[in-house]
Design a protein around this motif. Sequence first.
Motif, PDB file in Angstrom:
ATOM      1  N   TYR A   1       0.405  -1.264   0.282  1.00 62.74           N
ATOM      2  CA  TYR A   1      -0.144   0.611  -0.147  1.00 62.74           C
ATOM      3  C   TYR A   1       0.844   1.378   0.144  1.00 62.74           C
TER       4      TYR A   1
ATOM      5  N   ASP B   1       1.914   2.917  -3.351  1.00 60.70           N
ATOM      6  CA  ASP B   1       1.387   3.566  -4.231  1.00 60.70           C
ATOM      7  C   ASP B   1       1.068   5.062  -3.294  1.00 60.70           C
TER       8      ASP B   1
ATOM      9  N   GLU C   1      -4.692   4.741  -2.266  1.00 63.75           N
ATOM     10  CA  GLU C   1      -6.045   4.288  -2.611  1.00 63.75           C
ATOM     11  C   GLU C   1      -7.108   4.596  -1.561  1.00 63.75           C
TER      12      GLU C   1
ATOM     13  N   GLU D   1     -12.353   5.345  -7.856  1.00 67.78           N
ATOM     14  CA  GLU D   1     -11.595   5.199  -7.075  1.00 67.78           C
ATOM     15  C   GLU D   1     -10.332   4.245  -8.544  1.00 67.78           C
ATOM     16  N   PHE D   2     -11.014   3.972  -9.406  1.00 68.15           N
ATOM     17  CA  PHE D   2      -9.385   3.420 -10.255  1.00 68.15           C
ATOM     18  C   PHE D   2      -9.092   4.274 -11.067  1.00 68.15           C
TER      19      PHE D   2
ATOM     20  N   GLN E   1      -5.144   5.189 -11.505  1.00 66.97           N
ATOM     21  CA  GLN E   1      -4.292   4.916 -12.098  1.00 66.97           C
ATOM     22  C   GLN E   1      -3.820   3.455 -12.530  1.00 66.97           C
TER      23      GLN E   1
ATOM     24  N   ASP F   1      -3.570   1.021  -9.157  1.00 71.54           N
ATOM     25  CA  ASP F   1      -4.578   0.572  -8.694  1.00 71.54           C
ATOM     26  C   ASP F   1      -4.951  -0.454  -9.379  1.00 71.54           C
TER      27      ASP F   1
ATOM     28  N   TYR G   1      -5.263  -3.160  -5.461  1.00 70.86           N
ATOM     29  CA  TYR G   1      -6.712  -3.992  -4.997  1.00 70.86           C
ATOM     30  C   TYR G   1      -6.573  -5.055  -5.270  1.00 70.86           C
TER      31      TYR G   1
END
Length: 299
Positions: A26, A29, A34, A111-112, A114, A117, A121
């Motif tokens: 996480y 990113d 996210e 939210e998607f 990039q 991402d 996820y």
Amino acid sequence: MPLSLTIALSILFAFVPSFGWLVFWYRKDKSEPEPKRMIAMAFVFGMLAVLPLLAIRWQLQYSPNLMASITSFSKMLPIVALVVGGILFAVLEESLKHFATLRLGKKLRIEFTQIVDGVVYSISAALGFAFAENLFYFYTLLQFYNLSDTTLWTIIAFRGFGTTLGHALFSGIFGLFWGHAFLSSSVTPRHSYSVSNFFHQGFDRARLHIIFRHILKDKPSLHGHEKADLVREALVLATLFHALFNILIGFEIFGQTLTPFVVPILLLGSLFLSKQFMIRDNVNIMTPVPIRTSESIEK
């Protein structure tokens, strides 16, 4: 060992590595992290995705005739049984982890933004899956081993860190190309149902044409490719790596296990995925590709 202690230790041994790897990936990113609520949802849906797998294993365990047939087949053709089993479980697990992320629904589409991402996820769902799977595995394990047994700690270390990381990496590789399918202009949302293209598309998927010809070479298709085909290729690639992992763990030559060979796979996979977070195109803010009027597919 008291039941309450067994349950507590099972949760601890399963959660620590899953949460640790979740934080690790996480934090990669950095440009636009996210929402944590979305990550938590993906993790929970990944946990729930284990239920069909547990149901299958329960069915096998309590079906003596079926188990006898599998055991007989394994004795007659051990290598074939190992390969088939490794592939089947890889297909099942990777498919379940992907469907877990799809349950995020419309929130995922918002939210998607990039390509990476998809990695975040997919890894989140995979680690939720690994947590639930390890939870039941460790609970069973603690019924047979004492805490003073070094074998127990060896298994916990490998399952907790090696297998858990493997789940994250294989799904992360899928997520990378899923991200390309979600955002890349090299693919189109529509499907072509042309009979003339059916066998050509099937051959392309088998050789992972879109991934190796266009995505990895950063060579956009002149006419675009279907998003669904790229997603299928990504699932095939993730499944192949997962199956290889499964086979190496179970395979032996002259009484020697091939498990140590999974180490370079995990290392190279970690380096490959880590590099994706440093590629500008993968972290650029984008929106999903609009539906095209043309449904042509590159020959």
